[in-house]
Design a protein around this motif. Structure first.
Motif, PDB file in Angstrom:
ATOM      1  N   ARG A 175      46.871  45.914   3.396  1.00 61.32           N
ATOM      2  CA  ARG A 175      48.140  45.387   3.892  1.00 61.32           C
ATOM      3  C   ARG A 175      47.871  44.074   4.631  1.00 61.32           C
ATOM      4  O   ARG A 175      47.039  44.023   5.528  1.00 61.32           O
ATOM      5  N   PHE A 176      48.556  43.038   4.230  1.00 61.91           N
ATOM      6  CA  PHE A 176      48.430  41.737   4.876  1.00 61.91           C
ATOM      7  C   PHE A 176      49.637  41.486   5.763  1.00 61.91           C
ATOM      8  O   PHE A 176      50.782  41.749   5.366  1.00 61.91           O
ATOM      9  N   ASN A 177      49.380  41.000   6.973  1.00 62.76           N
ATOM     10  CA  ASN A 177      50.484  40.577   7.836  1.00 62.76           C
ATOM     11  C   ASN A 177      50.351  39.090   8.099  1.00 62.76           C
ATOM     12  O   ASN A 177      49.330  38.479   7.778  1.00 62.76           O
ATOM     13  N   ASN A 178      51.360  38.500   8.677  1.00 65.62           N
ATOM     14  CA  ASN A 178      51.382  37.045   8.857  1.00 65.62           C
ATOM     15  C   ASN A 178      51.383  36.645  10.324  1.00 65.62           C
ATOM     16  O   ASN A 178      51.802  35.543  10.668  1.00 65.62           O
ATOM     17  N   ASN A 179      50.896  37.533  11.179  1.00 66.80           N
ATOM     18  CA  ASN A 179      50.828  37.235  12.606  1.00 66.80           C
ATOM     19  C   ASN A 179      49.438  36.692  12.945  1.00 66.80           C
ATOM     20  O   ASN A 179      48.475  37.457  13.000  1.00 66.80           O
ATOM     21  N   PRO A 180      49.304  35.390  13.177  1.00 67.76           N
ATOM     22  CA  PRO A 180      47.974  34.816  13.413  1.00 67.76           C
ATOM     23  C   PRO A 180      47.301  35.332  14.681  1.00 67.76           C
ATOM     24  O   PRO A 180      46.091  35.162  14.857  1.00 67.76           O
ATOM     25  N   ALA A 181      48.067  35.965  15.553  1.00 70.40           N
ATOM     26  CA  ALA A 181      47.501  36.472  16.802  1.00 70.40           C
ATOM     27  C   ALA A 181      46.908  37.866  16.646  1.00 70.40           C
ATOM     28  O   ALA A 181      46.209  38.349  17.539  1.00 70.40           O
ATOM     29  N   SER A 182      47.153  38.515  15.524  1.00 73.08           N
ATOM     30  CA  SER A 182      46.657  39.886  15.347  1.00 73.08           C
ATOM     31  C   SER A 182      45.249  39.859  14.762  1.00 73.08           C
ATOM     32  O   SER A 182      44.918  39.029  13.922  1.00 73.08           O
ATOM     33  N   TYR A 191      44.953  43.209   7.448  1.00 71.19           N
ATOM     34  CA  TYR A 191      44.338  41.900   7.636  1.00 71.19           C
ATOM     35  C   TYR A 191      45.427  40.824   7.734  1.00 71.19           C
ATOM     36  O   TYR A 191      46.513  40.966   7.154  1.00 71.19           O
ATOM     37  N   THR A 192      45.114  39.771   8.464  1.00 70.87           N
ATOM     38  CA  THR A 192      46.050  38.665   8.636  1.00 70.87           C
ATOM     39  C   THR A 192      45.853  37.636   7.537  1.00 70.87           C
ATOM     40  O   THR A 192      44.720  37.256   7.230  1.00 70.87           O
ATOM     41  N   ALA A 193      46.935  37.173   6.949  1.00 68.44           N
ATOM     42  CA  ALA A 193      46.879  36.180   5.878  1.00 68.44           C
ATOM     43  C   ALA A 193      48.012  35.175   6.058  1.00 68.44           C
ATOM     44  O   ALA A 193      48.927  35.379   6.858  1.00 68.44           O
ATOM     45  N   SER A 194      47.945  34.090   5.319  1.00 68.03           N
ATOM     46  CA  SER A 194      49.002  33.087   5.389  1.00 68.03           C
ATOM     47  C   SER A 194      50.281  33.614   4.750  1.00 68.03           C
ATOM     48  O   SER A 194      50.251  34.507   3.902  1.00 68.03           O
ATOM     49  N   ALA A 211      44.696  35.558   1.241  1.00 69.08           N
ATOM     50  CA  ALA A 211      43.937  36.796   1.467  1.00 69.08           C
ATOM     51  C   ALA A 211      43.282  36.799   2.845  1.00 69.08           C
ATOM     52  O   ALA A 211      42.463  37.668   3.145  1.00 69.08           O
ATOM     53  N   GLY A 212      43.628  35.833   3.697  1.00 70.62           N
ATOM     54  CA  GLY A 212      43.107  35.778   5.047  1.00 70.62           C
ATOM     55  C   GLY A 212      41.591  35.654   5.082  1.00 70.62           C
ATOM     56  O   GLY A 212      40.965  35.051   4.217  1.00 70.62           O
ATOM     57  N   HIS A 213      40.996  36.267   6.107  1.00 75.41           N
ATOM     58  CA  HIS A 213      39.539  36.233   6.255  1.00 75.41           C
ATOM     59  C   HIS A 213      38.846  37.337   5.462  1.00 75.41           C
ATOM     60  O   HIS A 213      37.612  37.395   5.440  1.00 75.41           O
ATOM     61  N   PHE A 214      39.612  38.190   4.816  1.00 78.60           N
ATOM     62  CA  PHE A 214      39.005  39.335   4.135  1.00 78.60           C
ATOM     63  C   PHE A 214      37.884  38.924   3.171  1.00 78.60           C
ATOM     64  O   PHE A 214      36.818  39.553   3.170  1.00 78.60           O
ATOM     65  N   PRO A 215      38.037  37.870   2.354  1.00 84.34           N
ATOM     66  CA  PRO A 215      36.939  37.487   1.454  1.00 84.34           C
ATOM     67  C   PRO A 215      35.683  37.016   2.175  1.00 84.34           C
ATOM     68  O   PRO A 215      34.621  36.895   1.545  1.00 84.34           O
ATOM     69  N   ASP A 216      35.769  36.735   3.491  1.00 86.64           N
ATOM     70  CA  ASP A 216      34.605  36.270   4.249  1.00 86.64           C
ATOM     71  C   ASP A 216      33.744  37.406   4.776  1.00 86.64           C
ATOM     72  O   ASP A 216      32.661  37.150   5.319  1.00 86.64           O
ATOM     73  N   TYR A 217      34.196  38.645   4.659  1.00 90.24           N
ATOM     74  CA  TYR A 217      33.454  39.768   5.207  1.00 90.24           C
ATOM     75  C   TYR A 217      32.484  40.313   4.169  1.00 90.24           C
ATOM     76  O   TYR A 217      32.862  40.605   3.033  1.00 90.24           O
ATOM     77  N   SER A 218      31.225  40.485   4.584  1.00 92.94           N
ATOM     78  CA  SER A 218      30.186  40.864   3.619  1.00 92.94           C
ATOM     79  C   SER A 218      30.398  42.262   3.053  1.00 92.94           C
ATOM     80  O   SER A 218      29.929  42.553   1.947  1.00 92.94           O
ATOM     81  N   TYR A 219      31.075  43.134   3.767  1.00 97.64           N
ATOM     82  CA  TYR A 219      31.263  44.506   3.282  1.00 97.64           C
ATOM     83  C   TYR A 219      32.374  44.619   2.238  1.00 97.64           C
ATOM     84  O   TYR A 219      32.525  45.660   1.582  1.00 97.64           O
TER      85      TYR A 219
END
Length: 388
Positions: A175-182, A191-194, A211-219
């Motif tokens: 689930r992606f949300n659009n709140n940059p503070a979360s 996860y937070t996304a645009s 897709a936010g920062h999710f693709p940056d996580y190694s797991y």
């Protein structure tokens, strides 16, 4: 990728490749500084603004969607974070405008990666660090493009994480949300996304913003439907990709130790990590958004030295206080020159392919200098090298 990989893992790769502790710190610092070197920072330092390797959110929000602004964004993000995999890729049944954006999709082991590593050969440790950042990001950011594009970078709600479960895997819809503070929440799969905006050129559609920062996580293991693939399913396995990135960095850094060497794509120093393979695997698969502590612990065991934490201010006074004629020989001065060279090279390759999304590139040898005055540094450095 993030600080954990660009700084600590890059340090580990450099140590395994045979660099000293101090050399490895310089390479790792430079690799991470690519994510810090904004025009805002350069303005404070009095550095060349064209050496910017990233953009702050506020800078992006202030950027326009006119052609000049979009070219500026593309030069930065395609050169340092989303290196195009194939500037001559074929795609039937599409417009030329779409094809140019399609050809900027990031992928691993392309010709531009070879050009990036070779550009650093015989140059500074800062140049090597920049090359390692670009190399690593080809694995984390593959399938996204470093230019704003809804038609390329958008995803939809069909986005599932593949989670290890005993001897198999389970799936959970992200689930992606659009709140940059979360904060991102791996436990809940949130996860937070645009925000979704159908405007083709909005910065909301830059890179993997959707897709936010999710693709940056190694797991992260996941399957999703990218817009560029006409929403056909793509599966991404970050633990495997990040391991490939690590082994490829070791090979690339070994290659750069030989001024007469040659970098080959799709080569990995797998044997060099055998003594540490289980520890590295455990770091990569651990479900956490920050693996700095684990990579730092490994780094210190590999080198036998304390690895200081990254500090963005570490070299700033050295550059700011240096005499004008000596600034280019400071740590940050060498970084700025290397960044200008990388941006110039990638822009030239994109322009030479017939693609204008990164702007115009001038052949200095044929037409002389025309363009941004910051790039005169490259000509001066080249002239000095030829005179030696």
């Amino acid at each position: 990728m993030q600080l954990d990989f660009h700084y600590y893992a890059t340090y580990c790769a450099a140590i395994i490749a045979g660099y000293t502790h101090d050399e490895s710190l310089d390479i790792a610092y430079s690799a991470q500084f690519v994510d810090e070197c904004t025009r805002t920072l350069l303005g404070k330092l009095g550095g060349p603004l064209a050496a910017a390797t990233t953009q702050m959110k506020s800078e992006l929000m202030d950027a326009g969607i006119d052609p000049i602004s979009l070219q500026d964004i593309t030069r930065i993000w395609a050169s340092f974070h989303f290196l195009p995999g194939d500037l001559y890729a074929k795609r039937d049944g599409c417009t030329k405008k779409y094809l140019h954006k399609y050809r900027l999709i990031c992928n691993t082991n392309g010709e531009l990666l070879k050009d990036t590593v070779e550009l650093a050969r015989g140059k500074s440790l800062q140049a090597a660090g920049i090359a390692m950042h670009v190399l690593a990001d080809t694995w984390a950011h593959r399938y996204f493009a470093g230019t704003p594009s809804y038609a390329i970078n958008n995803t939809n709600n069909y986005f599932f994480e593949i989670i290890p479960d005993g001897n198999g895997f389970t799936e959970r819809e992200i689930r992606f949300n659009n709140n940059p503070a979360s904060a991102d929440d791996p436990d809940r799969g949130v996860y937070t996304a645009s925000m979704r905006q159908v405007n083709e050129n909005t910065i909301m559609n830059l890179g993997h913003g959707r897709a936010g920062h999710f693709p940056d996580y190694s797991y992260a293991r996941y399957r999703y439907l990218p817009a560029w693939g006409q929403y056909a399913e793509v599966v991404k396995d970050n633990p495997s990709d990040y391991l490939h990135a690590f082994c490829q960095m070791i090979y690339a850094l070994k290659s750069l130790r030989d001024e007469n060497g040659s970098f080959e794509t799709d080569r990995y120093e797998v044997n060099d990590i055998l003594p540490y393979r289980y520890e590295i695997r455990d770091i990569l698969v651990k479900r956490q958004t920050d693996a700095c502590a684990e990579w730092k612990a490994l780094a210190e065991r590999l080198s036998g030295h304390e690895v200081e934490d990254f500090s963005i201010s570490k070299y700033q006074s050295g550059y700011r206080l240096a005499d004008q004629e000596r600034k280019d020989d400071t740590f940050l001065g060498r970084f700025f020159v290397a960044a200008l060279a990388q941006k110039s090279m990638v822009t030239n390759r994109i322009y030479s392919s017939g693609n204008r999304l990164a702007g115009v590139s001038i052949d200095y040898d044929e037409k002389g200098f025309r363009g941004i005055r910051d790039f005169r540094l490259l000509l001066e450095r080249r002239s000095e090298a030829e005179d030696e």
